[in-house]
Design an enzyme around this catalytic site. Structure first.
Site, PDB file in Angstrom:
ATOM      1  N   GLU A 476       0.846  -1.191   0.000  1.00 34.23           N
ATOM      2  CA  GLU A 476       0.000   0.000   0.000  1.00 34.23           C
ATOM      3  C   GLU A 476       0.885   1.247   0.000  1.00 34.23           C
ATOM      4  O   GLU A 476       1.131   1.786  -1.050  1.00 34.23           O
ATOM      5  CB  GLU A 476      -0.949  -0.033   1.208  1.00 34.23           C
ATOM      6  CG  GLU A 476      -2.058   0.994   1.093  1.00 34.23           C
ATOM      7  CD  GLU A 476      -3.334   0.586   1.791  1.00 34.23           C
ATOM      8  OE1 GLU A 476      -3.340  -0.398   2.527  1.00 34.23           O
ATOM      9  OE2 GLU A 476      -4.339   1.290   1.592  1.00 34.23           O
ATOM     10  N   GLU A 747      -1.920   0.729  13.411  1.00 35.88           N
ATOM     11  CA  GLU A 747      -3.096   1.094  12.633  1.00 35.88           C
ATOM     12  C   GLU A 747      -4.387   0.930  13.450  1.00 35.88           C
ATOM     13  O   GLU A 747      -5.315   1.715  13.332  1.00 35.88           O
ATOM     14  CB  GLU A 747      -3.163   0.169  11.411  1.00 35.88           C
ATOM     15  CG  GLU A 747      -4.353   0.390  10.509  1.00 35.88           C
ATOM     16  CD  GLU A 747      -4.248  -0.412   9.216  1.00 35.88           C
ATOM     17  OE1 GLU A 747      -3.566  -1.459   9.222  1.00 35.88           O
ATOM     18  OE2 GLU A 747      -4.842   0.016   8.204  1.00 35.88           O
TER      19      GLU A 747
HETATM   20  C1  BGC Z   1      -5.331   2.667   4.636  1.00 34.18           C
HETATM   21  C2  BGC Z   1      -5.828   3.746   5.550  1.00 34.18           C
HETATM   22  C3  BGC Z   1      -6.754   4.574   4.730  1.00 34.18           C
HETATM   23  C4  BGC Z   1      -7.904   3.682   4.412  1.00 34.18           C
HETATM   24  C5  BGC Z   1      -9.109   4.286   3.836  1.00 34.18           C
HETATM   25  C6  BGC Z   1      -6.498   1.806   4.280  1.00 34.18           C
HETATM   26  O1  BGC Z   1      -6.181   0.734   3.522  1.00 34.18           O
HETATM   27  O2  BGC Z   1      -4.280   1.979   5.182  1.00 34.18           O
HETATM   28  O3  BGC Z   1      -5.013   4.242   6.458  1.00 34.18           O
HETATM   29  O4  BGC Z   1      -7.072   5.793   5.230  1.00 34.18           O
HETATM   30  O5  BGC Z   1      -7.518   2.535   3.715  1.00 34.18           O
HETATM   31  O6  BGC Z   1     -10.100   3.861   4.589  1.00 34.18           O
END
Ligand code: BGC
Length: 899
Positions: A476, A747
């Site tokens: 990501e 997270e």
């Molecule tokens: C990310 C987040 C992001 C989100 C959106 C995720 O996959 O890691 O931090 O804001 O997607 O909801």
């Protein structure tokens, strides 16, 4: 002893040192080279040991080759920050500058000379874009290209520069030596619209005679695998290099070596280089000495020229990504199968540096992990499809050192296999980050809170890699707008992020859709996600506004203004009856959500309510921004829109008694943080929030509510509850991960669950800064250092700021500092047997409103002039607050008698 020495020294040097000038900056940057501002602004910091120092006048001088070419004359002004001039720099020129200052104590000082250098500015690139002549599928992981060109130098260079960029990720060498200390160049931007070029000073790198320029070009963010859906946008077909070496010779002539069809191109040992997957190096493909002048490149091919244009090129005006430090391992375990697992003791972002002594040909695999699982096993499931590995195929025996070049990983552990442990000679980690000045420091009497603060800083370092990313490890690592939005204030307390966000916001504006919709991520690698998400898209308004609060940079605010306006107008155009619901939202992402929720304890906030609140907040930011930029028409127009949206909000989501349709912590927090409720409904909303917090006895907010809940509790008389949330160590809380051994911000509130098992690997990053947004409350409330804007006043930046620490029995001392645009601000409070001392530093040329803590009576004020303590006697002891000029102070307080 130390004190008297300082006193003595300060007396000796008093005359010479009464005033000093430091921290000279041009457009927020220290000694920048290759910048392209038409009217750069100048800043400096005054330092003095006297009290209430104010600059009365300044004189700025600019030099070229030692000769003064411009000066401001003596200007009466107290402005020492982002000073505008009518000086117009020329392209490709190094300027020295210095400033003289006069203060109100009849002292004067002259700064040392420092410099800035312009890039190409309006001049066109003369180089041609070049690429490999062979066909490759841009969707494959292709070998890194090696390009080279020999050239001759006949005379000592006066001024030699390389201007370069690439579609891809490059490293440049002259005669085998790397240019500069920049990593992952040219950085990550919205390439089709803004491709940054860099400037390198190479005067000392040239030999009289034969020289060679050589370049390695990898797929990087541009063509490599980025975005978890595996999409590549349509423009990624052409990796290419653009480079121009210009040498100003002693005799006045200029020689140029530019990319063109005469360059040679091949590939080398680096068979794969990918941000997510790591590197594969095979020494059988490596051409010995390819980047030196002795190499015979006749078997390489001729580069192909591409017509890719130059319109999207912009100078790189932000601090580069560099290696900012290194780390040693703290322990290692040799597993039964001879694999070795190393622990760095810190979840970090960067790359592993290896020294090996190979006894026989081998394929060595170096994997990276953030965590060991509940059984102590090396755990990579949460990296999802990112391989995050370095593979070394080595055919030759002997010593080898290897550090990856075109990738980075988020890791605390590495596992090395395919080699006998005795062949591993050294393992270190390089820490990578955008090279931002560290300006905030916080510590207190609670070690766990100190670890939390350290975790916040580590997560910022690891995720400020040219753009602000959500996470640094899995497939990501994207510029998620919402994450950057919620963390931006904390980020600004920790590091000087002015130039960093200025650049990222320019990319946001570039990637914004024509109708004003703001993409989920910037740079927008998803492309087709056309549904702006509330709280995420509002990064377009909230981040410029937060930067304005910290940096008081109107030029930066006005640069963002068109994108802010476009985003708000998008919501207005898509609202019905003054309600903006939008379509797809992430909501209060990752809020508290217990598995077994029969009590209705989940803290889910209705998405439409969130959307309306952010809509109003963005409208309100437009009102304030228009006012700051003196755009009365917009100010009036957005104020009217705000009123209409507020009426719709109250009708749709708020009962006449002030209950919100979602009774969550996040709902009340945002309504109060954004001032969305009429005055008469505010305190009762805060009381409801407090009741909710007490009923849970813990935080239940997600990404959107978390940054604001503590400050809202503080503001409405519930500082004790904010402290309860801070000091709680059970799940969910900020200190629960600390208790579980976290070294970065997770997270999720429970990345590691209470039974030590791990959360779902599809979304379980251990380095995600969003929840680290508590950092702004630590600095702003616990330490009490606040820009006026955050104290709801009209002034931005730190020319006039607030010192208002919130004292609580949970802590016996707090010690913090923040190096503002005007210099050092520091606060320290200590309580001992009911007595409270608050000491603080206010920098020159500023003043601060010092707000007294509740439940204490003001007792005495001491100030330190030239290190000498003096007592200030008040016939009428001040109540509530004091406004003070620069200096070092100590205030003593006694507990107020209970009523
Ligand atoms: C990310 C987040 C992001 C989100 C959106 C995720 O996959 O890691 O931090 O804001 O997607 O909801």
């Amino acid at each position: 002893m130390r004190y008297s020495l300082i006193l003595l020294l300060s007396l000796i040097f008093h005359a010479a040192q009464a005033l000093n000038i430091s921290h000279l900056r041009v457009e927020h940057l220290e000694n920048p080279i290759g910048i392209d501002f038409e009217n750069p602004r100048f800043s400096w910091v005054l330092e003095s040991k006297e009290m209430a120092v104010v600059q009365e006048a300044y004189e700025l001088e600019i030099f070229e080759n030692g000769e003064r070419i411009w000066h401001s004359g003596k200007k009466k002004s107290d402005n020492c920050y982002l000073v505008e001039t009518d000086f117009k720099p020329q392209p490709k020129t190094r300027y020295q500058w210095q400033v003289r200052v006069w203060d109100n104590h009849k002292n004067t000082a002259q700064s040392a000379k420092t410099y800035f250098e312009t890039g190409l500015m309006q001049l066109p690139f003369e180089a041609k874009w070049i690429a490999a002549p062979w066909d490759e599928n841009p969707r494959d992981q292709n070998p890194v290209w090696c390009l080279r060109k020999e050239f001759t130098v006949t005379d000592k260079a006066e001024f030699a520069r390389v201007y370069a960029t690439a579609y891809g990720m490059y490293e440049i060498f002259i005669n085998g030596i790397r240019l500069g200390n920049r990593e992952l160049a040219p950085g990550w931007s919205s390439y089709g619209k803004r491709l940054k070029y860099q400037t390198y000073e190479v005067d000392e790198m040239l030999n009289i005679g034969q020289n060679v320029l050589s370049v390695r070009l990898a797929q990087g963010w541009y063509q490599g695998r980025i975005g978890y859906r595996g999409k590549n946008d349509e423009n990624k077909n052409h990796m290419a290099l653009l480079l121009q070496l210009e040498i100003n010779n002693n005799d006045g002539s200029i020689s140029k070596t530019t990319t063109d069809e005469s360059w040679r191109i091949g590939t080398g040992g680096l068979r794969v280089a990918s941000i997510y997957d790591g590197e594969v190096f095979d020494d059988r493909y490596e051409s010995e000495g390819w980047n030196t002048a002795r190499f015979d490149d006749s078997r390489w091919e001729q580069a192909k020229v591409l017509d890719l244009g130059y319109a999207n090129l912009v100078a790189d005006d932000e601090p580069p990504v560099t290696v900012i430090g290194s780390m040693n391992t703290v322990s290692q375990i040799v597993l039964d199968n001879n694999e070795v697992v190393y622990d760095f003791g810190q979840n970090l972002v960067g790359r592993v540096q290896l020294e090996l002594n190979i006894a026989k040909p081998a394929e060595i695999v170096i994997e990276h992990a953030e965590i060991l699982d509940e059984n102590g096993e090396f755990y990579t499931d949460n990296l999802r499809s990112a391989k995050a590995a370095v593979v070394l195929r080595l055919s030759k025996k002997g010593q080898i050192q290897y550090t990856p070049s075109f990738t980075y990983m988020g890791f605390r552990y590495v596992r090395i296999s395919g080699i006998a442990p005795s062949e591993i000679k050294a393992v270190h980690a390089q820490i990578l980050s955008s090279q931002l000045e560290r300006i905030g420091v916080f510590s207190c009497s609670d070690k766990m809170i100190n670890r939390l603060y350290s975790n916040i800083t580590w997560s910022q370092l690891g995720n400020f890699i040219d753009v602000p990313t959500d996470c640094p490890q899995r497939d990501e690592r994207l510029g998620w707008t919402g994450d950057a939005q919620v963390f931006s204030t904390t980020a600004a307390y920790n590091m000087n992020v002015a130039a960093f966000f200025r650049e990222w916001l320019a990319n946001l504006a570039a990637d914004q859709y024509a109708d004003g919709a703001v993409p989920w991520v910037v740079p927008d690698v998803f492309q087709s996600e056309r549904f702006p998400a509330t709280g995420w898209a509002d990064a377009a308004t909230i981040i410029p506004w937060n930067m304005y609060a910290f940096y008081n940079d109107k030029r930066m605010l006005s640069e963002s203004y068109p994108a802010m306006k476009k985003w708000v107008d998008f919501m207005l155009n898509n609202s019905h009856d003054n309600l903006w619901f939008g379509t797809t939202h992430f909501g209060d992402w990752l809020s508290y959500n217990p598995d077994d929720d029969r009590e209705g304890k989940a803290a889910v906030t209705e998405k439409e309510l969130l959307a309306q609140m952010f809509f109003m907040h963005s409208l309100d930011i437009m009102v304030k921004s228009a006012s700051a930029l003196q755009n009365a028409k917009d100010e009036e127009m957005y104020a009217a829109k705000f009123m209409q949206a507020q009426k719709a909000f109250l009708d749709e989501f708020v009962t006449p008694n002030g209950r919100l349709v979602s009774g969550t912590q996040t709902a009340y927090t945002l309504a109060l943080a954004f001032d969305l409720l009429p005055e008469n409904l505010r305190q009762q909303a805060a009381d409801r929030l407090a009741t909710n917090v007490r009923s849970y006895n813990h935080i239940s907010t997600g990404f959107l509510g978390t940054p604001h809940i503590s400050a809202v509790l503080s503001r409405y008389g519930y500082s004790n509850l904010a402290y309860m949330l801070l000091t709680r160590t059970e799940y969910p809380s900020w200190l629960y991960p600390v208790k579980m051994g976290a070294t970065t911000i997770w997270e999720r509130w429970d990345g590691v669950k209470t039974d030590s098992t791990l959360q779902n690997p599809t979304m379980n990053s251990f380095n995600h800064y969003a929840y680290g947004a508590i950092g702004s409350w630590l600095m702003g409330n616990v330490a009490g250092i606040k820009p006026m804007k955050h104290a709801e006043a009209s002034e931005a930046g730190f020319k006039h700021f607030v010192i208002a620490p919130e004292i609580n029995e949970a802590l016996s001392f707090v010690n913090a500092s923040y190096y503002s645009s005007y210099g050092l601000i520091a606060t320290k409070w200590m309580q001992n047997g009911g007595r409270l001392t608050l000491s603080f530093i206010i920098p020159c040329n500023t003043k601060a409103d010092v707000v007294f803590p509740e439940n204490y009576n003001f007792f005495a004020l001491k100030q330190y002039e030239n290190e000498v303590e003096s007592m200030v006697n008040f016939t009428n002891p001040p109540k509530g607050s004091l406004t003070l000029g620069s200096g070092t102070y100590l205030i003593e307080f006694m507990p107020a008698p209970a009523d």
